[in-house]
Design a protein around this motif. Sequence first.
Motif, PDB file in Angstrom:
ATOM      1  N   GLU A 116      -7.158 -50.391 -11.430  1.00  0.00           N
ATOM      2  CA  GLU A 116      -7.402 -51.439 -12.424  1.00  0.00           C
ATOM      3  C   GLU A 116      -7.746 -50.828 -13.786  1.00  0.00           C
ATOM      4  OE1 GLU A 116      -9.285 -54.963  -9.622  1.00  0.00           O
ATOM      5  OE2 GLU A 116     -10.590 -53.320 -10.302  1.00  0.00           O
ATOM      6  N   LEU A 117      -8.469 -49.738 -13.753  1.00  0.00           N
ATOM      7  CA  LEU A 117      -8.853 -49.066 -14.998  1.00  0.00           C
ATOM      8  C   LEU A 117      -7.635 -48.460 -15.686  1.00  0.00           C
ATOM      9  CD1 LEU A 117     -11.392 -48.478 -16.639  1.00  0.00           C
ATOM     10  CD2 LEU A 117     -11.731 -46.430 -15.288  1.00  0.00           C
ATOM     11  N   ALA A 118      -6.686 -47.973 -14.904  1.00  0.00           N
ATOM     12  CA  ALA A 118      -5.485 -47.332 -15.446  1.00  0.00           C
ATOM     13  C   ALA A 118      -4.410 -48.338 -15.850  1.00  0.00           C
ATOM     14  CB  ALA A 118      -4.914 -46.363 -14.417  1.00  0.00           C
ATOM     15  N   ALA A 119      -4.420 -49.529 -15.253  1.00  0.00           N
ATOM     16  CA  ALA A 119      -3.329 -50.505 -15.410  1.00  0.00           C
ATOM     17  C   ALA A 119      -2.949 -50.849 -16.855  1.00  0.00           C
ATOM     18  CB  ALA A 119      -3.664 -51.785 -14.639  1.00  0.00           C
ATOM     19  N   PRO A 120      -3.882 -51.019 -17.787  1.00  0.00           N
ATOM     20  CA  PRO A 120      -3.479 -51.437 -19.138  1.00  0.00           C
ATOM     21  C   PRO A 120      -2.749 -50.363 -19.954  1.00  0.00           C
ATOM     22  CG  PRO A 120      -5.822 -51.879 -18.768  1.00  0.00           C
ATOM     23  CD  PRO A 120      -5.325 -51.046 -17.630  1.00  0.00           C
ATOM     24  N   TYR A 121      -2.673 -49.154 -19.458  1.00  0.00           N
ATOM     25  CA  TYR A 121      -2.145 -48.044 -20.253  1.00  0.00           C
ATOM     26  C   TYR A 121      -0.797 -47.592 -19.727  1.00  0.00           C
ATOM     27  CZ  TYR A 121      -7.013 -48.409 -21.242  1.00  0.00           C
ATOM     28  OH  TYR A 121      -8.234 -48.930 -21.554  1.00  0.00           O
ATOM     29  N   GLU A 122       0.078 -47.238 -20.643  1.00  0.00           N
ATOM     30  CA  GLU A 122       1.406 -46.748 -20.261  1.00  0.00           C
ATOM     31  C   GLU A 122       1.324 -45.261 -19.939  1.00  0.00           C
ATOM     32  OE1 GLU A 122       4.536 -47.804 -22.948  1.00  0.00           O
ATOM     33  OE2 GLU A 122       3.740 -49.824 -23.223  1.00  0.00           O
ATOM     34  N   MET A 123       0.788 -44.986 -18.749  1.00  0.00           N
ATOM     35  CA  MET A 123       0.667 -43.601 -18.292  1.00  0.00           C
ATOM     36  C   MET A 123       0.645 -43.612 -16.775  1.00  0.00           C
ATOM     37  SD  MET A 123      -3.372 -42.704 -18.986  1.00  0.00           S
ATOM     38  CE  MET A 123      -3.348 -43.073 -20.704  1.00  0.00           C
TER      39      MET A 123
END
Length: 125
Positions: free
Chosen positions: A37-44
């Motif tokens: 969830e923490l990583a989801a908003p970022y394009e990586m």
Amino acid sequence: MVKYSSTALDNVFLALADPTRRAMLGNLAKQSLSVGELAAPYEMSLAAASKHIKLLERAGLIERTVQGRTHLCRLNAMPMHAGMEWIRHYEQFWTARLDALAALLCAEDEAAAKAARKKPRRKGQ
């Protein structure tokens, strides 16, 4: 100035230097999140996000708990206190400098006003 561990302070500033990590901390300020969830908003990739999260953990800004296969992250804002105290030291420095500048400008204004009052007027003015 308050003394803090140089390594701990370096780690906090390093963690805060990146806009992605600051945004992650902003999201964690609202609620605890899983790594996904923490990583989801970022394009990586999840691996890249994990590197950011590990750096935040190293600075002590994130605490991770494992619940089964889920890694849950939560914000620990306490380490930021050392950074705030370090910055506060320089805030005092700049406040003193700006107060001295304000006093100098006021003194110059008063001297100019006094000189204008003493200046004799010519006829026709």
